[in-house]
Design an enzyme around this catalytic site. Structure first.
Site, PDB file in Angstrom:
ATOM      1  N   ASN A  42       0.837  -1.201   0.000  1.00 37.51           N
ATOM      2  CA  ASN A  42       0.000   0.000   0.000  1.00 37.51           C
ATOM      3  C   ASN A  42       0.882   1.265   0.000  1.00 37.51           C
ATOM      4  OD1 ASN A  42      -2.401   1.640   0.310  1.00 37.51           O
ATOM      5  ND2 ASN A  42      -3.366  -0.137   1.274  1.00 37.51           N
ATOM      6  N   HIS A  68      23.146   1.524  13.969  1.00 32.72           N
ATOM      7  CA  HIS A  68      24.097   2.526  14.442  1.00 32.72           C
ATOM      8  C   HIS A  68      24.555   2.139  15.851  1.00 32.72           C
ATOM      9  CE1 HIS A  68      22.808   5.103  11.115  1.00 32.72           C
ATOM     10  NE2 HIS A  68      21.579   4.755  11.439  1.00 32.72           N
ATOM     11  N   GLY A  92      -1.187  -1.414   8.739  1.00 34.08           N
ATOM     12  CA  GLY A  92      -0.640  -0.085   8.523  1.00 34.08           C
ATOM     13  C   GLY A  92       0.316   0.351   9.621  1.00 34.08           C
ATOM     14  N   THR A 143      10.698  -5.967  17.107  1.00 30.73           N
ATOM     15  CA  THR A 143      12.090  -5.848  17.534  1.00 30.73           C
ATOM     16  C   THR A 143      12.813  -7.185  17.595  1.00 30.73           C
ATOM     17  OG1 THR A 143      11.492  -6.034  19.879  1.00 30.73           O
ATOM     18  CG2 THR A 143      11.518  -3.815  18.910  1.00 30.73           C
ATOM     19  N   LYS A 144      12.071  -8.293  17.472  1.00 35.35           N
ATOM     20  CA  LYS A 144      12.693  -9.613  17.541  1.00 35.35           C
ATOM     21  C   LYS A 144      11.983 -10.555  16.574  1.00 35.35           C
ATOM     22  CE  LYS A 144       9.818 -11.424  21.326  1.00 35.35           C
ATOM     23  NZ  LYS A 144       9.848 -12.013  22.685  1.00 35.35           N
ATOM     24  N   ARG A 149       4.481  -8.550  20.424  1.00 37.10           N
ATOM     25  CA  ARG A 149       4.479  -9.837  21.110  1.00 37.10           C
ATOM     26  C   ARG A 149       3.417 -10.712  20.467  1.00 37.10           C
ATOM     27  NH1 ARG A 149       1.171  -6.424  23.452  1.00 37.10           N
ATOM     28  NH2 ARG A 149      -0.696  -7.146  24.554  1.00 37.10           N
ATOM     29  N   LYS A 175      -1.660 -14.647  19.519  1.00 37.60           N
ATOM     30  CA  LYS A 175      -2.555 -15.703  19.039  1.00 37.60           C
ATOM     31  C   LYS A 175      -1.831 -16.600  18.052  1.00 37.60           C
ATOM     32  CE  LYS A 175      -6.913 -14.795  17.824  1.00 37.60           C
ATOM     33  NZ  LYS A 175      -8.078 -14.326  17.008  1.00 37.60           N
TER      34      LYS A 175
END
Length: 204
Positions: A82, A112, A139, A162-163, A177, A180
């Site tokens: 999109n 960085h 989105g 982040t993981k 996280r 489900k």
């Protein structure tokens, strides 16, 4: 001896002001500025594909797509993106087949240093992002360097990933996280066909 481009792609410290890299960023910026103004869908998407390393035949992106190089972007078949996606492809960004991306998606591979002295002296690296088949990103999802997502992953709108996560999960939040598990077994497919019988019929 490795070039700065090769170091960059491998995630090693590299010189971001290398002449080859600067020249490519300028080419990408100039072409994307023009391509993003095209109303014709086929012309616009052909323009993106000229810069991207490889895509499937079925590739469709709305206007506002931005990236640094295109060299390190690899997109599987049946891809929809999109408006206003940003892919910072210092390192490889690899996207599987049948993926849907919502607006304002950010995939960021640059890294960085946390140390201020190293950062102000332009130590720059990266880590790849890999997304499996059948992903759906809502989105304003942001995916950070080094993340791998398995197959059939759904990422809720506004999430910051982040993981890494495995297959068949819904992930949401900042940091994202798993909330489900998704049933993509034969039983899960049968339930989907029952719910949307007119649309799915006998499709696999």
């Amino acid at each position: 001896m490795a070039t700065e481009r090769e170091k960059m792609t491998a995630g090693q410290p590299y010189e971001q002001f290398d002449k080859e890299l600067i020249a490519r960023r300028m080419v990408a910026r100039k072409q994307l500025r023009a391509v993003n103004q095209l109303d014709d869908n086929a012309e616009r998407n052909n323009g993106y594909r000229e810069l991207i390393e490889d895509t499937g035949d079925d590739f469709f992106v709305e206007a506002g797509f931005k990236f640094d190089y295109g060299w390190n972007i690899h997109i599987g078949n049946h891809f929809y993106g999109n408006y206003d996606m940003t892919f910072l492809d210092t390192c490889p960004i690899t996207i599987g087949e049948n993926c849907y991306f919502g607006p304002n998606i950010g995939l960021y591979t640059p890294v960085h240093p946390l140390n201020a002295m190293a950062r102000k002296n332009d130590v720059e690296m990266g880590a790849p992002i890999t997304i499996g088949n059948n992903a759906w990103l809502g989105g304003r999802v942001t995916i950070l360097p080094g993340v791998t997502l398995g197959d059939n992953v759904v990422v809720g709108a506004g999430s910051v990933v982040t993981k890494s996560f495995g297959d068949n999960v819904v992930i949401v939040g900042n940091p994202a996280r798993a909330i489900k598990k998704i049933d993509n077994s034969e039983a899960g497919n049968a339930a989907a066909k029952a719910r949307w019988a007119d649309k799915l019929g006998d499709k696999a």
